[in-house]
Structure formats: structure tokens, C-alpha cells
Motif scaffolding. Structure first.
Motif, short mmCIF file in Angstrom:
data_model
loop_
_atom_site.label_atom_id
_atom_site.label_comp_id
_atom_site.label_asym_id
_atom_site.label_seq_id
_atom_site.Cartn_x
_atom_site.Cartn_y
_atom_site.Cartn_z
N ASN A 192 15.00 0.10 8.64
CA ASN A 192 14.57 1.11 9.62
C ASN A 192 14.54 2.53 9.08
O ASN A 192 14.39 3.48 9.85
CB ASN A 192 15.44 1.05 10.88
CG ASN A 192 15.20 -0.23 11.66
OD1 ASN A 192 14.09 -0.75 11.70
ND2 ASN A 192 16.26 -0.76 12.26
N THR A 212 12.84 5.80 7.38
CA THR A 212 11.51 6.38 7.26
C THR A 212 11.31 6.82 5.81
O THR A 212 12.17 7.49 5.24
CB THR A 212 11.35 7.60 8.20
OG1 THR A 212 11.45 7.15 9.55
CG2 THR A 212 10.00 8.27 8.00
N GLY A 246 7.98 -1.08 2.77
CA GLY A 246 7.76 -1.80 4.01
C GLY A 246 8.36 -3.20 3.98
O GLY A 246 9.00 -3.64 4.94
N LYS A 267 11.14 1.32 8.43
CA LYS A 267 10.56 1.34 9.76
C LYS A 267 9.12 1.84 9.71
O LYS A 267 8.23 1.29 10.36
CB LYS A 267 11.39 2.23 10.68
CG LYS A 267 10.83 2.37 12.10
CD LYS A 267 11.75 3.19 12.98
CE LYS A 267 11.85 4.63 12.48
NZ LYS A 267 12.67 5.49 13.38
N GLU A 268 8.90 2.91 8.95
CA GLU A 268 7.57 3.47 8.79
C GLU A 268 7.48 4.15 7.43
O GLU A 268 8.46 4.68 6.92
CB GLU A 268 7.24 4.45 9.91
CG GLU A 268 8.27 5.53 10.11
CD GLU A 268 7.97 6.40 11.33
OE1 GLU A 268 6.87 6.28 11.89
OE2 GLU A 268 8.84 7.20 11.70
N GLN A 274 0.07 -1.78 9.56
CA GLN A 274 0.60 -1.23 10.81
C GLN A 274 1.85 -0.39 10.58
O GLN A 274 2.24 0.41 11.44
CB GLN A 274 0.92 -2.37 11.78
CG GLN A 274 -0.28 -3.19 12.20
CD GLN A 274 -1.35 -2.35 12.86
OE1 GLN A 274 -1.06 -1.58 13.78
NE2 GLN A 274 -2.59 -2.50 12.41
N ARG A 275 2.46 -0.56 9.44
CA ARG A 275 3.70 0.16 9.13
C ARG A 275 3.47 1.34 8.20
O ARG A 275 4.29 2.26 8.12
CB ARG A 275 4.71 -0.81 8.50
CG ARG A 275 6.13 -0.32 8.54
CD ARG A 275 7.11 -1.37 8.03
NE ARG A 275 7.04 -2.61 8.79
CZ ARG A 275 7.91 -3.60 8.65
NH1 ARG A 275 8.90 -3.49 7.78
NH2 ARG A 275 7.79 -4.70 9.36
#
Length: 312
Positions: A176, A178, A194, A199-200, A225-226
Motif C-alpha cells: 500500500n 505510494t 505494483g 497501492k499506486e 489501473q495501478r
């Protein structure tokens, strides 16, 4: 269609910047002939050593080969490549022999011949990089697979600078988190982050070819999507709170945005840098510490160095 093979006899130090120059001029199918590959001590799980023929490698230095379409602009393109390579001397990059040669290749021969050099390679405890055309079955339940097509852009993701970056991500990245990837290239570091649980991920590169390549590779690996990809110059005008910033880029570029990296990291955040050569090691370390970073690790592979620094 006929292609012209451009071959540059240079040094290990110059592989990354010259590869980038070739990609920026539209070259395809990059091949690196490094005699060190013939003597590397590594597991032959995938048989990648058996395909190598010593007669195809230089006795010293490395040869970088790429392919350009034979058209009316070929002469100008070659001169642009030569000039850009010579300009690397400004950054104290050793070019070695710096010999450039050309030969003609038929498309059918080129389209398949270069693929024999690329096999699945396990580059960390969890991550294996495999070409998209190879059928590969994971050998363990926790193995993470990254699929890349070296014909897209920026090589196979198995260069020491990339390996060091991914190994650092694997060791320090938490679920999770960033992540920001500065100079994303093919997107391999973003994809690795990823797959490791980020998380992103925000991937930035000034080169529009790199941006397109990262988007495509992210989609192939079901990470689109990530991963958010954007054309951007380093961290200019970026304002966010990331837990990890990773950058596999030249040392001269790293030191230019250390302050921006600091500003975009949360307290305790990590700045993972790679692409550093030996004679730039102390300079990068000094600049990181000058900003306030604590150096947690300095790792080396062949002639390349990566650093992991924490914002205290």
C-alpha cells in the motif's frame, strides 16, 4: 523492408546513455553484446547462457546494436546519433573505442534473429522478467512475473542498474505504499512496484516513447489501473506525498532533483537511486546527505551502484 544495423563499440559505462540516444532516434531491436555475459557465474535454470556464441562478442568493451529503416533520412539520423554520443564526453562518460559501423539487414531475418538473446531471467528473490513470446511457468508460489517486449523500447530490464533498483524495491517497499518512478523508461520499475504491493505508482518520463512504452507494458502486465503515466521533466511541478521514489538514471541527473525528491517524500520516505558509476558515487552520496537524507544502503553490481536513502 530493409533495415540498417548500427553497431557502436563502446564501454559498459556508456550502455545506458547510448541506448537512450538510439531509442530517441527511433531505433528498434536493441542488442547489447557484452563479453562479461560469457563468464558470468549464475544459475543456468533457464539456459540463457547456452545460446551465447563467443565469436559474436568483442574482446574488450561492448557492442550496442540497433536497427534503423533504410530511407532517405538514414544518413542524417546516423550523423545525429554520432553527434549525440560524442556529446556524452561533456558528462565525463568513457566512450572507449567509440567506433560506429553500419550493415544491411533484411526485415525477416532481423525480426526473429535478435529474439534468441532473450530468455526468462530471475533477477531477485521474487521477480522474474520474461519476454512476452516465451511460455514461462513460475517455479514457486510467490514468484512474480514481469512480461516485457524488448522490441518496444529500452531493452529487457535485466541491466545491472535495473536489477539493483528492483532488488531495493523488493527489500524496502511495503504493501500500500505510494511510489514515484522518475525516468520510467519501459516502466519495468513501476510494474515491479505494483506487483510488490504498491497501492499506486506515478511514472514520469520526458521521452514520449518511454511514456507510451510504460503504458503498454503496464497494460500487458495488468498494472494499468495501478500505474499513472505522464510525460514530465523529472519532478518539475509535481507535488504529492510518496513513500518511495525510485529513479534509474544518470548520476548527473539524479543530483539535479534531490531537493524535489525530498519535498515529495513523506517523513521516513525512501529515495532509491541507481545508474551511478564508481567515480560519481561519492558525489551523489554527498549531495543526498547535504539535503538531509540518511544513506541506508549502497549496493553494487558489476561497475554499477545503487543507493537507498531515507528522509529523516
Amino acid at each position: 523492408m530493409k533495415w540498417s544495423e548500427i553497431s557502436i563499440h563502446t564501454t559498459n559505462e556508456a550502455i545506458e546513455p547510448i541506448s537512450n540516444i538510439l531509442h530517441e532516434t527511433g531505433a528498434s531491436g536493441l542488442v547489447i553484446e557484452d563479453p562479461l555475459d560469457l563468464v558470468k557465474v549464475r544459475e543456468n535454470v533457464f539456459g540463457e547462457i547456452y545460446d551465447l556464441d563467443s565469436s559474436e562478442y568483442p574482446e574488450e568493451g561492448v557492442r550496442i546494436k540497433a536497427y534503423l529503416p533504410m530511407n532517405s533520412f538514414l544518413g542524417e539520423t546516423i550523423e545525429e546519433i554520432k553527434q549525440a554520443i560524442n556529446n556524452l564526453l561533456i558528462y565525463d562518460i568513457d566512450l572507449g573505442r567509440n567506433q560506429v559501423s553500419l550493415s544491411e539487414v533484411n526485415e525477416e531475418e532481423w525480426a526473429t534473429a535478435w529474439k534468441k538473446f532473450y530468455k526468462p531471467v530471475k533477477i531477485s528473490k521474487k521477480i522474474t522478467i520474461t519476454p512476452t513470446w516465451e511460455d514461462y511457468t513460475p517455479v514457486s508460489s510467490d514468484e512474480l512475473i514481469i512480461e516485457l517486449d524488448p522490441g518496444m523500447a529500452f531493452g529487457t530490464g535485466t541491466h545491472p542498474t535495473t536489477v539493483l533498483s528492483i532488488q531495493a524495491l523488493e527489500e524496502y517497499l511495503n504493501t500500500n505504499d505510494t511510489v514515484i518512478d522518475v525516468g520510467c523508461g519501459s516502466g519495468v520499475l513501476s510494474i515491479a512496484a505494483g506487483k510488490l504491493g504498491a497501492k499506486e505508482v506515478f511514472a514520469y518520463d520526458l521521452d514520449e516513447v518511454a511514456v507510451a512504452s510504460t503504458r503498454l507494458n503496464a497494460k500487458v502486465n495488468k498494472m494499468d489501473q495501478r500505474i499513472t503515466v505522464k510525460q514530465n521533466n523529472l519532478l518539475d511541478n509535481i507535488d504529492m506525498e510518496a513513500k518511495v521514489i525510485v529513479s534509474n538514471i544518470l548520476a548527473e541527473i539524479i543530483v539535479r532533483f534531490i531537493d524535489d525528491a525530498w519535498n515529495n517524500l513523506v517523513e521516513g520516505g525512501l529515495f532509491i537511486t541507481s545508474g551511478i558509476i564508481q567515480n560519481k558515487k561519492q558525489h551523489v552520496k554527498d549531495e543526498l546527505e547535504k539535503q538531509g537524507f540518511e544513506i541506508l544502503a549502497v549496493n553494487e553490481m558489476e561497475d554499477w551502484i545503487s543507493m537507498v536513502a531515507r528522509k529523516n
